[in-house]
Design a protein around this motif. Structure first.
Motif, short mmCIF file in Angstrom:
data_model
loop_
_atom_site.label_atom_id
_atom_site.label_comp_id
_atom_site.label_asym_id
_atom_site.label_seq_id
_atom_site.Cartn_x
_atom_site.Cartn_y
_atom_site.Cartn_z
N TYR A 96 0.07 -8.63 -1.63
CA TYR A 96 1.10 -7.71 -1.15
C TYR A 96 1.99 -8.31 -0.06
O TYR A 96 2.85 -7.60 0.48
N ASP A 97 1.80 -9.59 0.22
CA ASP A 97 2.77 -10.29 1.06
C ASP A 97 4.03 -10.62 0.26
O ASP A 97 5.09 -10.89 0.84
N PHE A 98 3.90 -10.58 -1.07
CA PHE A 98 5.02 -10.97 -1.94
C PHE A 98 5.55 -9.81 -2.78
O PHE A 98 6.68 -9.86 -3.26
N ASN A 99 4.77 -8.77 -2.98
CA ASN A 99 5.25 -7.59 -3.70
C ASN A 99 4.48 -6.36 -3.26
O ASN A 99 3.43 -6.48 -2.62
N ASP A 100 5.00 -5.19 -3.59
CA ASP A 100 4.38 -3.94 -3.18
C ASP A 100 3.32 -3.50 -4.19
O ASP A 100 3.35 -3.92 -5.35
N PRO A 101 2.41 -2.63 -3.77
CA PRO A 101 1.41 -2.10 -4.70
C PRO A 101 2.08 -1.39 -5.88
O PRO A 101 3.14 -0.78 -5.74
N SER A 102 1.43 -1.46 -7.03
CA SER A 102 1.94 -0.85 -8.26
C SER A 102 1.02 0.26 -8.71
O SER A 102 -0.17 0.29 -8.33
N PRO A 103 1.51 1.20 -9.54
CA PRO A 103 0.63 2.24 -10.08
C PRO A 103 -0.57 1.62 -10.79
O PRO A 103 -0.42 0.66 -11.55
N GLY A 104 -1.73 2.16 -10.52
CA GLY A 104 -2.96 1.66 -11.13
C GLY A 104 -3.74 0.72 -10.24
O GLY A 104 -4.94 0.51 -10.47
N ASP A 105 -3.12 0.16 -9.20
CA ASP A 105 -3.83 -0.76 -8.30
C ASP A 105 -4.87 0.01 -7.49
O ASP A 105 -4.61 1.11 -7.00
N VAL A 106 -6.04 -0.60 -7.32
CA VAL A 106 -7.05 -0.07 -6.40
C VAL A 106 -6.86 -0.80 -5.07
O VAL A 106 -6.97 -2.02 -5.00
N ILE A 107 -6.53 -0.04 -4.04
CA ILE A 107 -6.15 -0.64 -2.76
C ILE A 107 -7.07 -0.19 -1.63
O ILE A 107 -7.68 0.88 -1.69
N VAL A 108 -7.17 -1.05 -0.62
CA VAL A 108 -7.83 -0.70 0.64
C VAL A 108 -6.74 -0.60 1.69
O VAL A 108 -5.86 -1.46 1.77
N PHE A 109 -6.78 0.46 2.50
CA PHE A 109 -5.73 0.67 3.49
C PHE A 109 -6.28 1.32 4.75
O PHE A 109 -7.33 1.97 4.72
N ARG A 110 -5.58 1.07 5.84
CA ARG A 110 -5.92 1.74 7.10
C ARG A 110 -5.48 3.20 7.02
O ARG A 110 -4.37 3.49 6.57
N GLY A 111 -6.34 4.09 7.47
CA GLY A 111 -6.00 5.50 7.40
C GLY A 111 -4.79 5.84 8.25
O GLY A 111 -4.79 5.60 9.45
N PRO A 112 -3.72 6.40 7.63
CA PRO A 112 -2.55 6.82 8.42
C PRO A 112 -2.94 7.94 9.39
O PRO A 112 -4.00 8.55 9.25
N ALA A 240 -8.18 -4.51 -4.14
CA ALA A 240 -9.57 -4.78 -4.52
C ALA A 240 -9.59 -5.60 -5.81
O ALA A 240 -9.01 -5.18 -6.81
N ARG A 241 -10.27 -6.75 -5.75
CA ARG A 241 -10.27 -7.68 -6.89
C ARG A 241 -11.61 -7.76 -7.61
O ARG A 241 -11.66 -7.64 -8.83
N PHE A 242 -12.69 -8.02 -6.82
CA PHE A 242 -13.98 -8.28 -7.44
C PHE A 242 -15.09 -7.52 -6.73
O PHE A 242 -15.04 -7.31 -5.52
N ILE A 243 -16.10 -7.13 -7.50
CA ILE A 243 -17.34 -6.59 -6.94
C ILE A 243 -18.30 -7.77 -6.81
O ILE A 243 -18.61 -8.43 -7.80
N VAL A 244 -18.74 -8.06 -5.59
CA VAL A 244 -19.61 -9.22 -5.37
C VAL A 244 -21.07 -8.83 -5.12
O VAL A 244 -21.96 -9.65 -5.31
N LEU A 245 -21.32 -7.62 -4.70
CA LEU A 245 -22.68 -7.12 -4.51
C LEU A 245 -22.71 -5.65 -4.89
O LEU A 245 -21.72 -4.94 -4.67
N PRO A 246 -23.83 -5.18 -5.46
CA PRO A 246 -25.02 -5.93 -5.84
C PRO A 246 -24.78 -6.80 -7.08
O PRO A 246 -23.80 -6.56 -7.81
N GLY A 252 -14.77 -7.78 -12.20
CA GLY A 252 -13.46 -7.45 -11.66
C GLY A 252 -13.28 -5.96 -11.51
O GLY A 252 -14.01 -5.15 -12.08
N VAL A 253 -12.28 -5.57 -10.70
CA VAL A 253 -11.95 -4.16 -10.48
C VAL A 253 -10.74 -3.82 -11.33
O VAL A 253 -9.70 -4.48 -11.27
#
Length: 306
Positions: A96-112, A240-246, A252-253
């Motif tokens: 997201y340094d190069f483009n904005d989030p798109s519909p369908g993306d699973v994102i992590v964000f700071r609570g507004p 969010a890209r990958f589930i690493v644990l468990p 992938g996500v």
């Protein structure tokens, strides 16, 4: 008398020692330097650990970070059930340094602000060592981070209008009903979404919802819902890209874009608009009735004169 050629050869010969014996090698490398002693491993280990920690911090700050999923709102895409080992996911911080989030993306964000104004901030450990362990644990996803972060799926972006629901109970974006295969129903026998009025997402913001659609407080309810429930793009930490644990859930996500397969839907007009024809009819009925009576009276008088 000494031959100059023979003398020069003798002085320049590296194999011949000089008068002071300096030609003898004082070290094994023949250059007068002693070989450097190698440090024991136990002395190098702290240095390696510090370097590894610094690299970890830099990577997680600018490239990717591991986050712990603390709630059930993204079931079953992301596992966060109560009393179980929640998923640890790798979040891409570069995309997201190069483009904005798109519909369908699973994102992590700071609570507004509207999302966190009534939230209780995480309690800071008073013990130095406990705080240090928490900081290190948060770097690798084994402890919750200090900031109040959320994970949701982008449903609509700035400029789009979102509402719920069509006759089949589907979310509608810009007049098109979404096909959302990732939705998880807490009660499969009652797959009904809570309805909400149309909301036009402000530019530079996102409308986000949890995949566990009936067990997620998201843009529909945070900040009272509506525009205050949207998330500024500037608050997005990463994708969010990958589930690493468990290990049993490695993979992938999904970032399935439900708008690609959305279908147009005919929406009923709002109640006040549906009442317009009745209001107009009522307003016109009085003069129509009055004119009708006058017309009948005029016709009767005309027939009587004949």
């Amino acid at each position: 008398m000494v031959d100059p050629i023979t003398r020069g050869s003798a002085e320049s010969d590296p194999e011949r020692p000089d008068e002071g014996g300096a030609g003898e090698s004082s070290g094994s490398d023949g250059r007068g330097r002693k070989p450097r002693k190698k440090r024991p491993f136990w002395q190098e280990l702290p240095i390696l650990l510090v370097i590894a920690l610094v690299l970890t911090i830099l990577i997680q700050q600018f490239v990717a970070k591991v986050f712990m999923i603390p709630s059930e709102s993204m079931e079953t895409t992301l596992h966060g059930c109560t009393g179980c080992f929640g998923d640890r996911v790798v979040v891409d911080r570069i995309t997201y340094d190069f483009n904005d989030p798109s519909p369908g993306d699973v994102i992590v964000f700071r609570g507004p602000g509207p999302w966190t104004e009534h939230e209780i901030a995480p309690q800071e450990p008073s013990n130095f060592f406990a705080k240090a362990f928490r900081e290190i644990g948060s770097l690798v996803g084994f402890a919750p981070p200090d900031e109040q972060d959320f994970v949701k799926r982008v449903v609509a972006v700035g400029g789009q209008t979102v509402q719920c629901c069509d006759p089949q109970g589907r979310v509608i974006v810009d007049g098109r009903a979404l096909d959302e295969p990732y939705i998880h129903w807490t009660d499969p026998n009652n797959p009904v979404q809570d309805s909400f009025a149309p909301v036009t997402v402000p530019q530079g913001s996102l409308w986000v919802m949890g995949d566990n659609r009936n067990d997620s407080c998201d843009s529909r309810c945070q900040g009272g819902g509506g525009v205050p429930g949207t998330v500024p793009v500037d608050d997005v930490i990463g994708k969010a890209r990958f589930i690493v644990l468990p290990p049993s859930r490695w993979g992938g996500v999904s970032d399935y874009d439900a708008q690609d397969s959305a279908t147009p839907v005919a929406l009923g007009a709002p109640v006040w608009q549906r009442g317009i024809p009745m209001g107009v009819g009522t307003a016109l009925s009085v003069p129509t009735l009055f004119l009708g009576r006058r017309t009948r009276e005029a016709l009767r008088r005309k027939w009587k004169r004949r």
